[in-house]
Each structure stands twice: as C-alpha cells, then as structure tokens.
Design an enzyme around this catalytic site. Structure first.
Site: not given
Ligand code: PEP
Ligand code: MG
Length: 588
Positions: A200, A440, A464, A511
């Site tokens: 992140h 995810e 994820d 996403c």
């Molecule tokens: C993901 O896991 O791909 C996602 C979009 O959420 P994050 O990256 O915030 O965990």
């Molecule tokens: Mg995620």
C-alpha cells in the site's frame, strides 16, 4: 543541504523503483526504533555519569527546540512554532523523567535505552486511551524522543533549514499508516531499505506522484541527514552525493517527465476505445480527496476505487458521519456526474488504527469487512455517509475482503438498515446506489457466480488476489519474485470471475494494479474486461495501449496465455503478439 566537498564520491544505491519520477534534495533519514537505542549495561560506578549524560542531553534538546522555534517564528510560521511548546512540556514532564532516572539506576542501562523504553510505555498507554486529543500527542512525544536519543547518540540533528525545505525521506521501511500521515508538501520522494511494488505504501506513492525507490537494502547508516541525494523512481536508484554533471542530467530528465505529463494531460479528452472501436471505461483509484484533480486532469471516466480508510488513518481514529459526508460529498460534486465508487473501510493488514496492532498474521486477520461487521456502528455510519453523498451524484458502494456468504448476508442487511434509517429520518440520500463486491480472495473468485447474484457489480482486486492465491505477502521484499500477477493460477481465477459476471449480466471491473500494467491490461481485455480502474497518472498510457489492440487479438492472446505453465511464458506470449505495438510503453 550538506555541500558536496571536492573529492566526495557519488555513490549509486540500487533498489526497486515503484513510483516513477525523479527528485533531488537533502536526505531526511529516519532511523528505526530498534536500531536507534540499543541496550547497553553499565557498571554501578558509571550510573552517576550516565545520569549526568541524560540531564545534559535534555538541556541540549531543550536548547535545540528553542532554536528551531525561534527560526520558525522569524520565518513567520508561528503556527508551526507553537507545536514546539508541547515538545518543551514533554521535556519537563517530571514523572516521565523520574521514571527514566530510576530505570538507569535500578536496571543499570544506558540513558538512550532507558529514555526510549519509558517513552514507548507512555505511548502505549496513550494509544490505548479513548481521548483523541491524547492520541494526537503521540506524534509530539515520539518527536521529542527522537531528538533526545539523537543527542545521546551524538548524531547530528537535521539542520533547521532542512526541516523547512523539501527533503527526500530515507527510512528502513514505511508503513502505509505513516505514509498517509506524511506532510507531503515537504516530501519530494522516499527511499526505503525494505518494501515491494504492490504494498500500500508503493501504491500511495504512485497515487500522489511522489517518486519512490524501495528494497535498497542497508543504506540508512551510510547516509547522513541533509546529505544531497538524487532519487530516480524509474530506474530504482538512490544517488548519494551526486556530481554536478549528474545533477544537470537529472534536471533535464525532470523537465522531460514534466513535458510528458503535460502531453498526457492534453490527451485526456480522447475517449477510450480498442483498435476496432470497442468502448472502454477508464476509472481512477484514489486515496485522498486531493487526488480528484489529477484524476480529472488525466481524463478518468469516474472513480472506480476510493480507498476510504486513509481518511480514518489520517485522523487517527473514527471519523464522525457528518465529517465523512462532507468529504464524500465534496468528491461527488467535483466529479460532476461521473460515478464514484466508494470502498468501505479496508483497515487492518498494513493499515492499522491505534489499538489494532498485535496480530501475528495481519493480512489474514481482522481486516476490512471483518472489522466493519464487528463494529456495526462504525460501518453503519460510513454506509449512511456514502448513501447521503449519493444525493449529489452517482455513487456506488464496494465491499472489500469478502470470503463467506454469511458476510454477504450481513453486509446487505446493514446496507438495508442504513437506507431505512435515512428514510425514516427524512435525510436526502441516493435513490439508487449499486452495491458491489471486491473480488480479492480465492474464495470470492471461486464463488463469483453466487456473488454475482447478490451484488450489482464485481470488481477484481488483483493486488490481494495475487497475494492470497500464491500465499505471497505483497509487501515482503524477500519473496517479491514470487508475487506473480501473470501466474496462470491467478489468470484462471480472473477468468472465472469475468465469466461469472458475464453470465449473470453484471458489470465487472479491475481495480488492482494489474489494470495499470500494459501486458496485463491487454490480457484482461482478452478475457472480457472493458472497465479498468487505476492510479490516475496511468490512465492515458493504458488508454493508448488498449487503443492499439483489437478485441479479437486480445482474446486470442488470453486464450493462449491461459494454457501456459508459468508467468514468464505468459509474458512472452503477450510480448510476441504485442511487443512491437507496446513499444516505448512501460510494461511495468
Ligand atoms: C486490491 O487488493 O487489488 C485492491 C484494489 O485493494 P487494495 O490494494 O487497497 O488492497
Ligand atoms: Mg485489496
């Protein structure tokens, strides 16, 4: 910034570039707690000397703070100067100071260790307290602790000028929580010893367009505060003591990057289409409302993922419904009729609020919807704020980390209760608000058919999904080579999800970071994805890439890719078909 002396060598440190762009300026080095104040036993005869050392460090720190304060006042920054009053108060906290003296005397340990330990005890107590005022003091206390320990260790305090000017942060590691709290107006970029591309922290750097290099290995002790450095987020380089020629070259590179950005922005109005004219939707992922401007500048068709937990992380605790409403409403208004998908809190994992620490496997722990369902009052407050913001324009709700159908039942019940309560209170809210699921986890991917019956849309959270499918921590540099988005197992799960959505007639979107990778985007197109959500700065490039591909070709490549045995052969297939056309487009 420390001036370069004649004869100083420039030194190249190699890491992994996770956010493109370049920066140069003074290094601001954060030394990790564990390395800072190592425990050292002292002889009984040295106790008095150690106590004296402690008293003089306090006096020196006090003098230092007064000096910084005076400079700030002189620079007409009296608000900032006031912060230092609370620092001075901490230095006068007799109960804290007495506990340090007692520790030095009774445990016979060095002053820096005694001070650090007692401060950490105090911080623990405060972090567990209910008072948000006290919790805000934690940062001040830690600041003071850093100063005193640095004096005791004989390290140079960063010059006052450095604190006022832009700097490149160098740290052992940066948590997403800390990154969210950084004063981004003063951070030109960051470099860390640990870290990986899909953490992140790296995602935040890309979102904020801050150059970042991670995985540099041990560098902290080779750099000093204020030393001049160049950070190259494209090549994954930290250059210590850059020579004048190097600096001049980076001036040119920086100007070129800025020209390129302007060029992308000028193309923002071009609609997303494949080579054969199939319309595409390109959405933005955002973490902070300040990113909306960049999302619009890069020509997004809406927000596909708004990571709301950063609002909570920045405030250090729960955010009241009216405050959330203001923030969400502001974004919806600025998007001016374009849809905004708000993801409900994804706290946990590497995004921790005070009091959440302490799990052995945080990514498999109390995270996202699990946290929300255990805190229905927090969850309901957020659902109500999103629905209310929806009175101003199209919003959607997206639920992260779903693994069971019981969670689905509970979540949808709570969405129903939130709507019901708003209706009975007569508060304006969204007439229709799609509720979607972030797929995810492998469990969600394998249950996509059922999820598609219950939710209005599916969104693939590939960051994820890769981590959980391959059992590879997305932030762990040691196993980063095993974090393989092109692994056929991941591709097969994605195909299941896209097929399930299609069969149910529900929209599906991607996403996760895969959507912003040129090769992966082409494969996803071939598997049937038409909507991609990504860091704003990548939108024009992915639009350009997908504009060079027909749906039929992409489908053929995806079919072949799914038959491969490993990630390298998948990438080779994509390159064989599209390599020429993706020429010059980063295939990060
Ligand atoms: C993901 O896991 O791909 C996602 C979009 O959420 P994050 O990256 O915030 O965990
Ligand atoms: Mg995620």
């Amino acid at each position: 910034m420390t001036m370069r002396e004649p004869g100083d060598q420039e030194v190249y440190h190699h890491g992994q570039g996770v956010s493109p762009g370049v920066a140069y300026g003074p290094a601001y080095v954060i030394v990790p707690d564990a390395l800072r104040a190592p425990r050292r036993e002292i002889a009984p005869s040295d106790i008095d000397g150690e106590l004296e050392r402690f008293e003089s460090a306090l006096a020196a720190t006090r003098a230092d703070i007064l000096r910084v304060k005076a400079v700030l006042e002189h620079a007409d920054k009296s608000d900032e100067a006031e912060i230092f009053d609370s620092h001075l108060l901490i230095l006068e906290d007799e109960s804290l100071l007495e506990s340090v003296r007692t520790t030095i005397r009774n445990d016979r340990v060095n002053a820096e260790h005694a001070f650090s330990t007692r401060v950490l005890d105090a911080v623990d107590r405060i972090e567990n307290s209910q008072s948000s005022y006290l919790r805000e003091r934690v940062r001040d206390i830690r600041d003071v602790e850093h100063r005193v320990v640095r004096v005791l260790l004989g390290q140079r305090e960063p010059a006052v000028g450095d604190l006022l000017q832009n700097a490149i942060l160098v740290a052992h590691d940066l948590s997403a929580t800390l990154t969210a709290e950084l004063d981004r107006d003063r951070i030109l970029g960051f470099a860390t010893e640990l870290g990986a591309a899909t953490s992140h922290t790296a995602i935040l750097a890309r979102a904020l367009e801050i150059p970042a290099v991670v995985d540099l290995g041990p560098i902290i002790h080779r750099l000093s505060h204020g030393e001049s450095v160049v950070l190259d987020g494209r090549e994954g380089l930290l250059i210590q003591n850059p020579a004048p020629d190097t600096l001049a070259e980076y001036e040119r590179i920086k100007a070129k990057i800025e020209r390129k950005r302007a060029e992308w922005v000028s193309l923002a109005g071009v609609p997303g289409r494949t080579l054969d004219g199939e319309p595409l939707t390109l959405l933005a992922n955002i973490e902070f409302n300040r990113e909306v401007d960049a999302a619009l500048a890069f020509g997004c068709d809406g927000i596909g993922l708004y990571r709301t937990e950063y609002l909570f992380l920045q405030s250090g605790g729960d955010v009241p419904e009216p405050v959330q409403l203001e923030v969400y409403r502001g974004i919806v208004r600025r998007m001016d009729g374009r849809p905004v998908t708000v993801r409900t809190l994804d706290l946990g994992g590497d995004k921790l609020l005070a009091g959440m620490e302490g799990e052995e496997n945080p990514f498999l722990g109390w995270r996202a919807v699990r946290y929300c369902l255990d805190r229905p009052e927090v969850f309901l407050g957020q659902l109500r704020a999103i629905l209310r913001a929806g009175a101003e324009g199209p919003v959607a709700i997206m639920i992260p980390m779903i693994t069971t159908m019981e969670e689905v039942d509970a979540v949808l019940d709570l969405v129903g209760s939130a709507r019901e309560s708003l209706r009975s209170e007569g508060l304006a809210h969204a007439e229709s608000c799609p509720v979607g699921v972030l797929v995810e986890t492998p469990a969600a991917a394998l249950m996509a058919e059922r999820l598609a019956q219950r939710f209005d849309f599916l969104s693939l959270g590939t960051n994820d999904l890769v981590q959980y499918t391959l059992a590879v921590d997305r932030g762990n540099r040691r196993i980063a080579h095993l974090y393989q988005p092109f692994h056929p197992a991941v591709l097969r799960l994605i195909r299941e999800v896209v097929d399930a959505a299609e069969a149910a007639g529900k929209p599906v979107n991607v996403c996760g970071e895969m959507g912003s990778n040129a090769r992966a985007a082409a494969l996803l197109l071939g598997m049937g994805v038409r909507s991609f959500s990504m860091v704003p700065a990548r939108i024009p490039r992915i639009k350009q890439i997908l504009g060079r591909v027909t749906v039929e070709e992409a489908a053929e490549v995806a079919r072949e890719a799914l038959e491969q045995r490993d990630s390298d052969s998948v990438k080779a297939i994509v390159d064989r078909h599209f390599g020429e056309r993706f020429h010059h487009a980063a295939t990060r």
